[in-house]
Design an enzyme around this catalytic site. Sequence first.
Site, PDB file in Angstrom:
ATOM      1  CG  ASP A  47      -2.146  -0.869   1.041  1.00 35.35           C
ATOM      2  OD1 ASP A  47      -2.333  -1.407  -0.058  1.00 35.35           O
ATOM      3  OD2 ASP A  47      -2.910  -1.021   2.016  1.00 35.35           O
ATOM      4  CE  LYS A  69      -7.260  -1.098  -2.673  1.00 36.57           C
ATOM      5  NZ  LYS A  69      -8.591  -0.835  -3.240  1.00 36.57           N
ATOM      6  CG  MET A 186      -9.863   6.630   6.036  1.00 34.40           C
ATOM      7  SD  MET A 186     -10.305   5.073   5.221  1.00 34.40           S
ATOM      8  CE  MET A 186     -10.954   4.126   6.627  1.00 34.40           C
TER       9      MET A 186
END
Length: 266
Positions: A47, A69, A186
Amino acid sequence: MNSFSTSSAPRTPQGSCTLVGAGPGDPELLTLKAAKAIAAATVLFVDDLVSDAIMSHASAEARVVYVGKRGGCKSTPQAFIEKLMIAAVHEGERVVRLKGGDPFIFGRGGEEVEHLREAGIEVNVINGITSGLAGLTNLGAPLTHRDRAHGVLFMTGHAKPGDSGPDWKLIAATAHSAKLTLVIYMGVSGVQRISDELLTGLPGSTPVAIIQHASLPHQRHALTFLKDLPQCISDNGLGSPSIIVVGDVVQGVAAWQAEEAQRRTA
């Protein structure tokens, strides 16, 4: 990536697959078990948030495939990553899927394990320190405290397409009544909605910490109240990847204590 066949024809797996948590970024927080798995891999699917310092543990002969990602950026489709992993295992490779933080905390590790098992591949998982823990720890404060927080809720602020996401009003009421810390991953892009709904059940004076690039040398953070959260993020130019910690445990941050002392004497 073109060197891997994505044929769905049934074959007997010959290699192995391990999901490895790279931790929040600081290479010294990588576990010994994770470092050994990275060193033994012949193929690594990595990632974006995994640092070069962590990749230094990989063998010089290993093939490294970067698969994206990163929140808010274009990423390699999840289904394609899984096809590549399955193909590599069938070709006899020692596959490591290297993820930032922990594979099983908002790392989609659960989805990958399910799909690999459906393909007849057993998967090992090596945990990593999640940024939701490392971020506040780096500021010198805990996530739980006998007087301030009886538990922790790890939440995502980024819903799956077509999903409305968490019920923040219900979460706020639960956190208030049960005395819980909220750790939101997030959440920057949706912070206005999140804060508005949290304010229906939590006081506007609830302390909040926003930590960007947790554990890395360029870590940045800001401290504020829930009622001022969106403005604080905007004023400080904080973006992804950031962790938002909501709750009285933020009072344990030394800078917060100093600001509180100034407010009391003003």
